[in-house]
Motif scaffolding. Sequence first.
Motif, PDB file in Angstrom:
ATOM      1  N   LEU A  91     -31.714 -62.289-107.142  1.00  0.00           N
ATOM      2  CA  LEU A  91     -31.262 -63.648-106.861  1.00  0.00           C
ATOM      3  C   LEU A  91     -29.858 -63.650-106.265  1.00  0.00           C
ATOM      4  O   LEU A  91     -29.551 -64.456-105.374  1.00  0.00           O
ATOM      5  N   SER A  92     -29.009 -62.749-106.715  1.00  0.00           N
ATOM      6  CA  SER A  92     -27.654 -62.651-106.152  1.00  0.00           C
ATOM      7  C   SER A  92     -27.698 -62.145-104.721  1.00  0.00           C
ATOM      8  O   SER A  92     -26.894 -62.574-103.884  1.00  0.00           O
ATOM      9  N   MET A  93     -28.622 -61.236-104.397  1.00  0.00           N
ATOM     10  CA  MET A  93     -28.773 -60.784-103.016  1.00  0.00           C
ATOM     11  C   MET A  93     -29.236 -61.927-102.116  1.00  0.00           C
ATOM     12  O   MET A  93     -28.723 -62.097-100.999  1.00  0.00           O
ATOM     13  N   ILE A  94     -30.187 -62.719-102.596  1.00  0.00           N
ATOM     14  CA  ILE A  94     -30.674 -63.846-101.795  1.00  0.00           C
ATOM     15  C   ILE A  94     -29.546 -64.859-101.576  1.00  0.00           C
ATOM     16  O   ILE A  94     -29.339 -65.359-100.462  1.00  0.00           O
ATOM     17  N   GLU A  95     -28.804 -65.144-102.634  1.00  0.00           N
ATOM     18  CA  GLU A  95     -27.679 -66.071-102.516  1.00  0.00           C
ATOM     19  C   GLU A  95     -26.647 -65.561-101.519  1.00  0.00           C
ATOM     20  O   GLU A  95     -26.131 -66.320-100.685  1.00  0.00           O
ATOM     21  N   THR A  96     -26.355 -64.265-101.580  1.00  0.00           N
ATOM     22  CA  THR A  96     -25.379 -63.671-100.670  1.00  0.00           C
ATOM     23  C   THR A  96     -25.891 -63.713 -99.230  1.00  0.00           C
ATOM     24  O   THR A  96     -25.126 -63.997 -98.296  1.00  0.00           O
ATOM     25  N   ALA A  97     -27.176 -63.427 -99.045  1.00  0.00           N
ATOM     26  CA  ALA A  97     -27.763 -63.481 -97.704  1.00  0.00           C
ATOM     27  C   ALA A  97     -27.660 -64.879 -97.115  1.00  0.00           C
ATOM     28  O   ALA A  97     -27.320 -65.055 -95.928  1.00  0.00           O
ATOM     29  N   LEU A  98     -27.921 -65.888 -97.914  1.00  0.00           N
ATOM     30  CA  LEU A  98     -27.785 -67.275 -97.442  1.00  0.00           C
ATOM     31  C   LEU A  98     -26.331 -67.590 -97.105  1.00  0.00           C
ATOM     32  O   LEU A  98     -26.039 -68.258 -96.102  1.00  0.00           O
ATOM     33  N   ASP A  99     -25.435 -67.082 -97.930  1.00  0.00           N
ATOM     34  CA  ASP A  99     -24.011 -67.365 -97.754  1.00  0.00           C
ATOM     35  C   ASP A  99     -23.456 -66.748 -96.478  1.00  0.00           C
ATOM     36  O   ASP A  99     -22.806 -67.422 -95.668  1.00  0.00           O
ATOM     37  N   VAL A 100     -23.707 -65.460 -96.271  1.00  0.00           N
ATOM     38  CA  VAL A 100     -23.081 -64.764 -95.139  1.00  0.00           C
ATOM     39  C   VAL A 100     -23.719 -65.127 -93.801  1.00  0.00           C
ATOM     40  O   VAL A 100     -23.146 -64.875 -92.739  1.00  0.00           O
ATOM     41  N   THR A 101     -24.915 -65.698 -93.836  1.00  0.00           N
ATOM     42  CA  THR A 101     -25.577 -66.113 -92.588  1.00  0.00           C
ATOM     43  C   THR A 101     -25.490 -67.616 -92.371  1.00  0.00           C
ATOM     44  O   THR A 101     -26.131 -68.152 -91.464  1.00  0.00           O
ATOM     45  N   ASP A 102     -24.676 -68.292 -93.203  1.00  0.00           N
ATOM     46  CA  ASP A 102     -24.553 -69.746 -93.116  1.00  0.00           C
ATOM     47  C   ASP A 102     -25.935 -70.397 -93.230  1.00  0.00           C
ATOM     48  O   ASP A 102     -26.270 -71.306 -92.482  1.00  0.00           O
ATOM     49  N   ARG A 103     -26.735 -69.852 -94.167  1.00  0.00           N
ATOM     50  CA  ARG A 103     -28.089 -70.330 -94.472  1.00  0.00           C
ATOM     51  C   ARG A 103     -29.068 -70.185 -93.307  1.00  0.00           C
ATOM     52  O   ARG A 103     -30.081 -70.881 -93.241  1.00  0.00           O
ATOM     53  N   GLN A 104     -28.766 -69.235 -92.418  1.00  0.00           N
ATOM     54  CA  GLN A 104     -29.650 -68.985 -91.281  1.00  0.00           C
ATOM     55  C   GLN A 104     -30.451 -67.693 -91.432  1.00  0.00           C
ATOM     56  O   GLN A 104     -31.075 -67.239 -90.482  1.00  0.00           O
ATOM     57  N   VAL A 105     -30.422 -67.094 -92.611  1.00  0.00           N
ATOM     58  CA  VAL A 105     -31.123 -65.828 -92.817  1.00  0.00           C
ATOM     59  C   VAL A 105     -32.612 -66.020 -92.562  1.00  0.00           C
ATOM     60  O   VAL A 105     -33.221 -66.980 -93.050  1.00  0.00           O
ATOM     61  N   PRO A 106     -33.226 -65.133 -91.781  1.00  0.00           N
ATOM     62  CA  PRO A 106     -34.664 -65.272 -91.490  1.00  0.00           C
ATOM     63  C   PRO A 106     -35.516 -65.118 -92.752  1.00  0.00           C
ATOM     64  O   PRO A 106     -35.165 -64.379 -93.676  1.00  0.00           O
ATOM     65  N   GLY A 107     -36.647 -65.796 -92.748  1.00  0.00           N
ATOM     66  CA  GLY A 107     -37.538 -65.731 -93.895  1.00  0.00           C
ATOM     67  C   GLY A 107     -38.044 -64.332 -94.173  1.00  0.00           C
ATOM     68  O   GLY A 107     -38.224 -63.950 -95.336  1.00  0.00           O
ATOM     69  N   HIS A 108     -38.243 -63.522 -93.120  1.00  0.00           N
ATOM     70  CA  HIS A 108     -38.762 -62.170 -93.349  1.00  0.00           C
ATOM     71  C   HIS A 108     -37.737 -61.291 -94.059  1.00  0.00           C
ATOM     72  O   HIS A 108     -38.104 -60.339 -94.764  1.00  0.00           O
ATOM     73  N   VAL A 109     -36.441 -61.609 -93.896  1.00  0.00           N
ATOM     74  CA  VAL A 109     -35.402 -60.858 -94.609  1.00  0.00           C
ATOM     75  C   VAL A 109     -35.455 -61.205 -96.099  1.00  0.00           C
ATOM     76  O   VAL A 109     -35.372 -60.314 -96.958  1.00  0.00           O
ATOM     77  N   ILE A 110     -35.605 -62.486 -96.416  1.00  0.00           N
ATOM     78  CA  ILE A 110     -35.742 -62.900 -97.813  1.00  0.00           C
ATOM     79  C   ILE A 110     -36.961 -62.220 -98.439  1.00  0.00           C
ATOM     80  O   ILE A 110     -36.913 -61.736 -99.579  1.00  0.00           O
ATOM     81  N   ALA A 111     -38.050 -62.158 -97.679  1.00  0.00           N
ATOM     82  CA  ALA A 111     -39.270 -61.511 -98.178  1.00  0.00           C
ATOM     83  C   ALA A 111     -39.024 -60.036 -98.484  1.00  0.00           C
ATOM     84  O   ALA A 111     -39.524 -59.502 -99.483  1.00  0.00           O
ATOM     85  N   LYS A 112     -38.245 -59.361 -97.633  1.00  0.00           N
ATOM     86  CA  LYS A 112     -37.954 -57.943 -97.851  1.00  0.00           C
ATOM     87  C   LYS A 112     -37.039 -57.746 -99.061  1.00  0.00           C
ATOM     88  O   LYS A 112     -37.152 -56.743 -99.781  1.00  0.00           O
ATOM     89  N   ILE A 113     -36.131 -58.677 -99.289  1.00  0.00           N
ATOM     90  CA  ILE A 113     -35.271 -58.592-100.473  1.00  0.00           C
ATOM     91  C   ILE A 113     -36.110 -58.719-101.744  1.00  0.00           C
ATOM     92  O   ILE A 113     -35.945 -57.959-102.706  1.00  0.00           O
TER      93      ILE A 113
END
Length: 233
Positions: free
Chosen positions: A64-86
């Motif tokens: 959950l912290s990785m997902i939160e960080t991914a959203l944060d550093v990409t200004d909530r533009q992280v692709p869905g496939h990246v979230i899926a890989k996390i």
Amino acid sequence: MLTTLCFDADDTLWHNERFFQMTQAHFATLLADYMESDDLADRLLAAEKRNLGRYGFGIKGFVLSMIETALDVTDRQVPGHVIAKIIAAGHDMLAHPIDLLPGVADTLAKLAPKYRLIVITKGDLLDQERKIAQSGLGEAFDGVEIVSDKTRDAYIDIFARHETSPETTLMAGNSMKSDVLPAIAAGAWGVYIPHGVNWKIEAADPPDDQEKYREAREFTELPKIIAAIEHSM
């Protein structure tokens, strides 16, 4: 004489942190287009610290912290496939087989006939129960305690529940912050067993001025250290 020996689980009985490090390296490759790995690691560590009170310790909170960080550093533009890989990486961690540290099984077998052995670990309940069951060490222990955090009061409660005096109890583990310092504060002996790969949140200075502090280079040194402690009692 000592009567009860308590042991941390992750990175004391079996490997654990290296899987977090491997997953974090994979996380860095997934977000390489957005941030340098060192800066990303700092952002993730900050998220983990913020979230400890929400999610506690363990893989699920880490994911959950990785997902939160991914959203944060990409200004909530992280692709869905990246979230899926996390999420998939978290699933892999939860399914990883248990790899015992060298000498653990033999050393516990030597200690079990003479002492009461208890596992005291923290983290996600289901994951910790899985690890203990798959480790093959379950029958060596007289008790298993899975707590949300390891504090002085938590150790006092555990010692009381198992009717063991802190003065005749020893706690061994790889975390100075969680396994050694609060156990000594609760009146027990504390043995630090360095693992080599440690989570920064668990770092703390050794209590060199404490009479009940000892350090082992590896798990197999415990019988010798225990014998020396008993000789001094």
